[in-house]
Each structure stands twice: as C-alpha cells, then as structure tokens.
Design an enzyme around this catalytic site. Structure first.
Site, mmCIF file in Angstrom:
data_model
loop_
_atom_site.group_PDB
_atom_site.id
_atom_site.type_symbol
_atom_site.label_atom_id
_atom_site.label_comp_id
_atom_site.label_asym_id
_atom_site.label_seq_id
_atom_site.Cartn_x
_atom_site.Cartn_y
_atom_site.Cartn_z
ATOM 1 C CD GLU A 1 -3.394 -1.051 1.879
ATOM 2 O OE1 GLU A 1 -3.084 -0.327 3.268
ATOM 3 O OE2 GLU A 1 -4.465 -1.369 2.082
ATOM 4 C CD GLU B 1 -4.784 -5.811 2.222
ATOM 5 O OE1 GLU B 1 -5.414 -5.374 3.084
ATOM 6 O OE2 GLU B 1 -3.157 -5.962 2.660
HETATM 7 C C1 GAL Z 1 -4.740 -2.802 4.854
HETATM 8 C C2 GAL Z 1 -3.318 -3.181 5.516
HETATM 9 C C3 GAL Z 1 -3.412 -4.162 6.348
HETATM 10 C C4 GAL Z 1 -4.703 -3.415 7.057
HETATM 11 C C5 GAL Z 1 -6.431 -3.353 6.547
HETATM 12 C C6 GAL Z 1 -7.361 -3.543 7.450
HETATM 13 O O1 GAL Z 1 -4.882 -1.602 4.373
HETATM 14 O O2 GAL Z 1 -2.722 -3.237 3.527
HETATM 15 O O3 GAL Z 1 -2.957 -4.232 6.748
HETATM 16 O O4 GAL Z 1 -3.895 -3.604 7.531
HETATM 17 O O5 GAL Z 1 -6.352 -2.590 6.317
HETATM 18 O O6 GAL Z 1 -8.072 -3.584 6.979
#
Ligand code: GAL
Length: 738
Positions: A373, A446
C-alpha cells in the site's frame, strides 16, 4: 553442507542490561505478552542473547557458517568478543562465516544483540504499521559445516511442464576456497525414494563463487504438482561430500488478463491474508504450529491461496504449503511507508533474500516486490522489480497497492479494493482501478478488514453482515473473468499497534480469532468446496428468539454446499428450502437463504410464543449428509478441550494448541458464555513444559484456547482443564513427548 548443528537450546537472554540473564530456548519472544491491552513498546528493547559454542573438529579448510533464520529486527553478532557481522530486517535469513580459529574442540562465546526497536532505517519501520513486529531470535539458528568446495544454494526450474516429457534444469551455486576439482552429481528422487534421473559432471573451478548450470533434458512420467495432488520430488545435489537437498514440484503457474492458470487449468483464486502471529508469544512458534496454520487454511477453510502479509514467513509454513497444495503470494516487509535510499537498499536486499530462500517452493506463485500500500516510486520499484526478474524468470511479480492508476511495473496488478462498505458495490472493475486501456492480470489482494471488524462474540446481526460482506466480495470476484481472484483481510485476528484495532491492541479482522477458532464468516470460505470434500452446513444464527433486533431468526443465512436443506421448528414438519441468494449467485455454492417466503413467521412462532428446538438438515443427491441441532433451552452441558496433537517431539521446544469450548445439550457452543477456565499441569509435567500465557482465562464467545509448550525433555505432559463455578466434568489431556 556436510552437517547442520541446531542451536535451539541452552541460550541465555536478558531484555535490558539491567536484567539478570535467564535460560531460554528458541524460538523466543522478547516479552511474554498479555492477550490484549498492552503497551507494544514493552518488547521494543535492545536485548542480549548468549550461548556457548562448541564446534567439532573440522578437516582442513572446511567452512563453518552461523545461520539465523530470522531475528527481529536488527542483529549484531559477536564471537569471543569479536564482531562477526550484523543484519537488518527481521523476516529473512542471514549467515556469517565463523573464523577459522573456531575450528577446534574448544568452547567459545556467542553473543547476539537484538534490537527490536522500530528503527527507521529498516523496513517495515518509519511510519505507522498495522501489526506488531515482536522482538527476538524467533526462528532457528544453526551452525552449518561445509566442505572447502561446496554448494551454497541451488535453483531448479521446470520447462515444457505441460508436455508428456518435462524438462528440468538447475543452477547450482558452487563456492570454493581454492582452485579445485569436484564431482557434481544431481539426483531427482520421487516420493518413494526412487531415483528418477541423475546428472553428473566433473567440475574444475577457480577460487570464489560460480553458478553451475545443469540440465536434465526431457524426463518421462513426471508427476505434476497440483492443488489436489501436490506431488513433490527431492533434488539432491552433491559435490564430493558436500550436499544440498531441496524439494521441488513440476507445475506451471501463469497469470493472464483472463485468469490464473495452474497447469493450464483456470483457477479462481480464493484466499486470505495471514499474519504469522499468536497470542502471548507473538511470532515465536515452533515448526509444528507454523505447519498447522497452513493445514487450517487449506483443509479447514478450503482456500487455494494464502498471502504472507506483509513479509516472508516461516519456512515451515511454506514447506507445508508445498506438501498440501496451498498456493502462496509472498511479499517483502513493509507497510505504506517508503524510507530514504539506505532504507530502500535494505528493501531491495529483502527481495533478494526472500527469493533466494524460497525459489524452489512450488507453492509460491507470485513475488510481492512493493511495500504494501505504498505510493508509486519509479526508481525504487524499478530496482525491486529488476532484482526479482534477475533472480527468477519463472514466477510472476506483483506488488500490493491501494492507489488507482498506479504505475504498473509488475506482471500482476495486485490491488487492495476496500470498496465494499455494505452499500452495494462489492469490487471495482479492473480498468476503473488501473486506468489502463488494456486488461492486465489483476488480483484483489485485500478487502473487508477494517471496513467491518467483527469479534467472535459479537451479536448475530453483526456476524451475519460480516458473513455477507465476505460472500459479496467473493461473489464479485467469481463473477468477473478479469479478476483472477480475491484474497480477504484476513484469516486470523492479530495484535496490533495502538493506532489500529479496537483500542485493545487487537484487529478483529479475521474470519477466525487469534486461536484460529471460527467466526461464522469462516464458513463462507469453507462452504465453497464440493460436498464430496466436506459437506458444510452452517446456519448463521445463535438460535434464540430475542438476540436480533425486533426478534426472530429470519432471514437466516445458511452457509452450505448441500443441494437443499430442511428446517424444523419443534415438532412441526421439516420444511424444505433450496433458494440460494441470487445476489451471491456467482459463488460456487451461494448461501441458502431462509426468509419469510420460505418459512412464514407463523411456523416459527411470534414474539411472546414458545421457543422451540431447531433442526437443520443438509441433503446432497437426496441423501442426508449433515444435521445441525439447536436447542431451545441451551444450558452448559459439556466442557471440551481438544489438543491438535497428542504426540510431540523431544529435543527442542515444541508446542500444540488446545481449543476449549463450552457446549450445550445439543453440542453447540454457548455463544455468550464467559465462564472461567483453569488449566493445571501436574507436578511432573511442570518439568516438561508450560502453558503459554495465563493458566486461568475466561471464554470468549463460549470458546478460547491455549498453547502447551514443551522444553525438549521426553515424557508425558498431563494437564487438566476445569471450568469454575459449574458442576461440569473437567477434561484431562495426556500428550506424549518422544
Ligand atoms: C490494509 C492493510 C492491512 C490491514 C488492512 C485492514 O490497508 O494493507 O495490513 O491494515 O488494511 O483492513
């Protein structure tokens, strides 16, 4: 290598210079932590580890190396007070050649200073990070003895993998102290131990390092490595008496714009992200427990891929992924923040260390070479991409971003798409994210997570929404041929920094809790396999009239791969329901929805009427395959405590999980019980091991767990699990340590 001497026992440790040394074993965590509500700076110290080294008598010119599989986060190593070397980064291995003077029978003093502060010069540090980087020597340490003419690494690649005759070639890193000659022999051995092919050469080498090419040519009757049959070969290279052994799988993994293909077959990726952390001990779990996580993801959740967010994980975890056929997306350490040039150089080095460690794992199909990210950074990411391409031409490269129109240097546009906020958009179409005119290989890495944190003891409505959100994104992934798959955030709840989580230092983002107990959402994933693998039947309810707002249990989501279900309320007739959620219709097995059309409220009784038992039955090919019985009157009836293993290994620290649940008369967990549990090791067992964390705890959502840890001694570990203030039988466990 000729010999490996494990250095797992007999260490002395002190957290700060003001502390006394204590005896410890590896893997080790700087501080035993509470379950939640702790100050994460408590382990961020510069500690000292010490140990006596006894090195066996070596032959002339043999080389000994001191190898560390992982030390968080910066290590400085001394032998007899002499500086041997340092290493930045807590997730990759490093080794130093021990001085010749050590090569006798004498004992020497090894001292390692471990800096677990969040040093800004080392990835992932410099900004905020949503996870903890527990300090310590938390992976293996060994002395590796090599011949003067030796093999230090080897990389093998298959070619023409999908033809009847498959090719195999390798590059072997040969290192010599002097000009030398040796007999190099490389054997390919199948699972039965039979020699499949061999390749022999006489080598004449200069002093120094050289990569030696070997090519087996085309081989007949080679078995493929696949998700269902993960066939592994062993490749044993020997150079005179020096040996390098690795496992290998023949498989072709290709990302295209229209999907991911394993051995020519399109596979929709259905995965979750995993942090390698556990309650109390952080990262410091031995091999068995690392392997267990892979088993949980593959055999319990029925996933086909895991992302090792956000760093290279234990070799034992990856080895197990190879053995059971679980694909891996592995990435370098980092979280949003990119540091200065020196920091970036460490990250590029992390790419090298990760790939050189893991390039023979058939399970690994994608390297992540961006900081999770982070913003675009052309020069930096050219370097990480170049490094990965130079080292491995056989695997695709990704790098996880959360920004649109990001510069695309990799092979797969790997994107965290958190668009699902419960208002109807589940995933975005790839070109609206990439901003490109063409379609590219695109993987959602994600979703969900912080958008809808859910605790195992949260109420039914929240858990149902949690279920829906996971199902919605998977449905959208299945619906779009230009999305190669989706990897949810995340598998297990995890401890985190104060800047994230629920304020108690936990991110409740898992479909399982920190002990890997299932929330309802786990069954979204579980239920996507054929019932031939496992018939799954999970009604998303606690079966009570007054738990939800307004009361009742409708609409009831039933996560199942059965053809249809029947629902019975008390003595009334069983009603058949086979309506699957149309808005989740692209899932292999969309949930069955029991709504008021399927069962009128009059059949379930209204507010104020008697509540009755519920029985849900699942049928496949008209055969009853699963039954869930839910009691109208749930009462604490049975305490269960189940260990994952009843045989552990002596010699080094081992561990196993024990899951504790309080069940009602129908065998269901009592979802709001916070009864107190006490665990006791008998006197003899206290010399053999311990309970990680406290030996008294309350259940969370009617369940909890603990890990039993051994200290290397053989014997029988006996423990009793009692529930306080209830007249329920305790559970006795006896675990053999051999
Ligand atoms: C994303 C991140 C993860 C975790 C997740 C929570 O932005 O890559 O490590 O923090 O959010 O939803």
């Amino acid at each position: 290598m000729i010999k490996r001497i494990e250095l797992m026992n007999d260490w002395r440790f002190r957290l700060t210079d003001n502390d006394a040394f204590e005896s410890i074993q590896l893997p080790h965590n700087h501080v035993e932590l509470p379950f939640n509500y702790f100050d994460e700076t408590c382990y961020q110290k510069v500690s000292t580890y010490e140990r006596t080294l006894t090195i066996p008598k070596l032959l002339e010119n043999q080389v000994t190396k001191l190898r560390f599989e992982g030390v968080m986060a910066y290590a400085k190593v001394y032998v007899d007070g002499e500086f041997l070397g340092e290493h930045k980064g807590g997730y990759t291995p490093f080794e130093f050649t021990l001085p010749q003077v050590l090569e006798d029978q004498e004992t020497h003093q090894l001292r390692v200073f471990v800096d677990a502060t969040e040093r800004e010069d080392i990835p992932p540090f410099g900004g905020q990070i949503d996870y903890l980087t527990y300090g310590g020597i938390y992976r293996e340490v060994s002395i590796d003895i090599y011949s003067p003419l030796r093999i230090e690494n080897a990389k093998y690649e298959a070619y023409q993998t999908l033809l009847p005759e498959k090719g195999l070639r390798g590059q072997i890193l040969v290192v010599s102290e002097t000009e030398a000659e040796g007999h190099l022999r490389v054997n390919l051995v199948d699972q039965k131990g039979a020699l499949v092919a061999t390749n022999e050469t006489v080598l004449r080498v200069e002093a120094g390092d050289q990569w030696v090419q070997v090519d087996f040519g085309l081989l007949k009757e080679i078995q493929l490595w696949s998700l269902d049959k993960p066939y592994l070969y062993e490749i044993k290279a020997s150079l005179n008496e020096d040996i390098f052994v690795t496992r290998f799988g023949f498989r072709e993994a290709v990302f295209q714009a229209d999907g991911f293909y394993l051995n020519g077959e399109r596979v929709k990726i259905r995965g979750l992200n995993r942090h390698q952390s556990w309650p109390y001990v952080g990262y410091a779990m031995p091999k068995r427990v690392q392997e267990k996580d892979a088993d949980i993801l593959k055999s319990q959740l029925h996933l086909n891929l895991v992302r090792t967010s956000h760093y290279p994980q234990s070799i034992h975890f990856l080895n197990r992924c190879d053995e059971i056929g679980l694909l891996v997306f592995e990435e370098i350490p980092g979280w949003q923040y990119i540091g200065d040039e020196a920091w970036q150089a460490v990250a590029v080095e992390n790419v090298r260390e990760m790939i050189e460690r893991d390039w023979n794992h058939p399970s690994v199909i994608l390297w992540g070479v961006r900081i999770n990210e982070s913003a675009d950074n052309h020069d930096f990411y050219e370097k990480t991409n170049d490094m990965a391409r130079r080292l491995d031409t056989t695997r695709a490269i990704g790098g996880v971003r959360c920004i649109d129109n990001s510069e695309f240097l990799e092979d797969v546009y790997t994107m965290n798409d958190f668009v699902n906020d419960g208002r109807g958009t589940y995933l975005r179409e790839q070109q609206s994210v990439t901003g490109r005119a063409d379609k590219v290989p695109y993987l959602v890495t994600e979703y969900n997570g912080h958008m809808y944190p859910t605790k195992i003891y949260d109420n039914e409505e929240r858990q149902a929404e949690h279920v829906l959100r996971h199902a919605q994104v998977q449905h959208a992934s299945y619906a779009d041929p230009y999305i190669t798959g989706a990897i949810g955030w995340c598998a297990f709840d995890y401890n985190t920094h104060k800047d994230f989580g629920a304020g108690d230092r936990i991110c409740y983002h898992g479909v399982m809790d920190m002990f890997r107990n299932e929330k309802f959402a786990a069954s979204v994933y579980k239920s996507q396999v054929s019932p031939d693998v496992e018939a799954v039947l999970k009604p998303v309810t606690f079966w009570a009239r007054g738990e939800r707002s307004i009361g009742g249990i409708l609409p009831l989501i039933v996560l199942t791969n059965c053809d249809y279900i029947t629902v019975s309320f008390g003595a009334s007739e069983a009603l058949r329901v086979d309506k699957r959620a149309p808005e989740l219709g692209s899932l292999p097995y969309p949930p069955i929805i029991v709504d008021m059309e399927a069962i009128p409220p009059s059949k379930l009784g209204e507010w104020g009427m008697r509540w009755e038992d519920g029985i849900i039955r699942g049928y496949v090919n008209n055969q009853l395959v699963s039954t869930v019985h839910m009691s109208k009157n749930p009462l604490p009836t049975t305490l269960i405590a189940v260990a994952d293993d009843n045989q552990l290994t002596s010699g080094v620290k081992d561990a196993t999980r024990v899951i504790v649940k309080l069940l009602d008369q129908a065998g269901q967990v009592l979802p709001f019980s916070d009864a107190i549990i006490s665990v006791t090791l008998d006197d003899e067992s206290q010399n053999l091991g311990r309970i990680q964390g406290p030996s008294q705890f309350t259940l969370q959502g009617g369940q909890f767990g603990f890990y039993l840890e051994t200290n290397g001694k053989p014997g029988q570990l006996r423990c009793a699990i009692n529930i306080l203030n209830m007249k329920l039988a305790s559970v006795e466990l006896a675990i053999e340590i051999a």
